[in-house]
Design an enzyme around this catalytic site. Structure first.
Site, PDB file in Angstrom:
ATOM      1  N   CYS A  37      50.667 -24.157  11.564  1.00 53.80           N
ATOM      2  CA  CYS A  37      49.543 -24.131  12.504  1.00 53.80           C
ATOM      3  C   CYS A  37      48.355 -24.961  12.039  1.00 53.80           C
ATOM      4  CB  CYS A  37      49.094 -22.693  12.731  1.00 53.80           C
ATOM      5  SG  CYS A  37      48.449 -21.950  11.208  1.00 53.80           S
ATOM      6  N   ASP A  39      46.209 -24.151   9.758  1.00 55.50           N
ATOM      7  CA  ASP A  39      45.139 -23.324   9.209  1.00 55.50           C
ATOM      8  C   ASP A  39      45.140 -23.402   7.690  1.00 55.50           C
ATOM      9  OD1 ASP A  39      44.283 -22.555  11.675  1.00 55.50           O
ATOM     10  OD2 ASP A  39      45.495 -20.748  11.735  1.00 55.50           O
ATOM     11  N   CYS A  67      43.649 -17.695  11.680  1.00 58.83           N
ATOM     12  CA  CYS A  67      43.575 -16.806  12.833  1.00 58.83           C
ATOM     13  C   CYS A  67      43.175 -15.399  12.377  1.00 58.83           C
ATOM     14  CB  CYS A  67      44.923 -16.772  13.528  1.00 58.83           C
ATOM     15  SG  CYS A  67      46.165 -15.977  12.504  1.00 58.83           S
ATOM     16  N   CYS A 111      51.394 -16.443   9.271  1.00 63.76           N
ATOM     17  CA  CYS A 111      50.000 -16.131   8.922  1.00 63.76           C
ATOM     18  C   CYS A 111      49.980 -15.343   7.607  1.00 63.76           C
ATOM     19  CB  CYS A 111      49.337 -15.318  10.024  1.00 63.76           C
ATOM     20  SG  CYS A 111      49.583 -16.002  11.684  1.00 63.76           S
TER      21      CYS A 111
HETATM   22 FE1  FES Z   1      47.466 -20.094  11.684  1.00 63.59          FE
HETATM   23 FE2  FES Z   1      47.747 -17.493  11.959  1.00 63.59          FE
HETATM   24  S1  FES Z   1      47.971 -18.980  13.486  1.00 63.59           S
HETATM   25  S2  FES Z   1      47.349 -18.575  10.162  1.00 63.59           S
END
Ligand code: FES
Length: 167
Positions: A37, A39, A67, A111
């Site tokens: 993602c 992140d 998230c 995540c």
């Molecule tokens: Fe990226 Fe949860 S969607 S860490």
């Protein structure tokens, strides 16, 4: 545990996240990005010796551009690993670290893995040394600063859209 319970636990965890923020006197730091993602999560760890002379995790803190699930998992995980040896903490999977929240749906497993990987990065010496570098950056000492200043360790990909060929 049903999905509403999970959502409520995640909501509770992010309403009052534990161990959030940079740790000045950390012994180790690990930063990872999620290929899934994009992140990012950084974790700081401080060690101490227990009564048996074992090196254990005194405390851990985190910062993330992730998230809500990543924040919630990091919050409960940093509480879970306090008092554990490095080997004990390394034996924990993302699922173990997220256990206080309950089972995550498949689309949220990564995540928890982001948290697991940041912890592994902070706890394994070969990754801890280079990962400590961002702390040395004088003008960008937090993950947020680094991302805003463009010195974050993630690779950046520039996508250039070409205009359609003229007819
Ligand atoms: Fe990226 Fe949860 S969607 S860490």
């Amino acid at each position: 545990m049903n999905n509403e319970d999970l959502q409520q636990r995640i909501h509770d965890a992010i309403a009052n996240p534990k161990n959030i923020g940079e740790m000045d006197n950390a012994d180790s730091v690990g930063t990872v990005g999620s290929a899934e993602c994009g992140d990012m999560l950084r974790m700081w760890v401080k060690f101490k010796e227990d009564a048996q002379g074992r090196k254990i995790i005194d405390r851990a803190t985190f910062q993330t551009f992730g998230c809500e699930t990543a924040i919630a998992v990091a919050s409960v995980a940093t509480e879970l690993i306090a008092g554990k040896t490095v080997a004990e903490a390394l034996s924990m999977s993302g699922t173990d670290l997220a256990a206080p929240l309950g089972a995550l749906p498949p689309m949220k497993i990564h995540c928890a893995q982001l948290v697991e990987n940041a912890l592994r990065s902070a706890l394994t010496p070969q990754s801890a040394a280079p990962q400590a570098a961002p702390v040395q950056a004088p003008q960008a000492t937090t993950l947020f600063d680094q991302l805003h200043s463009g010195t974050a360790p993630e690779k950046k990909v520039k996508v250039v859209l070409k205009p359609p060929p003229s007819a």
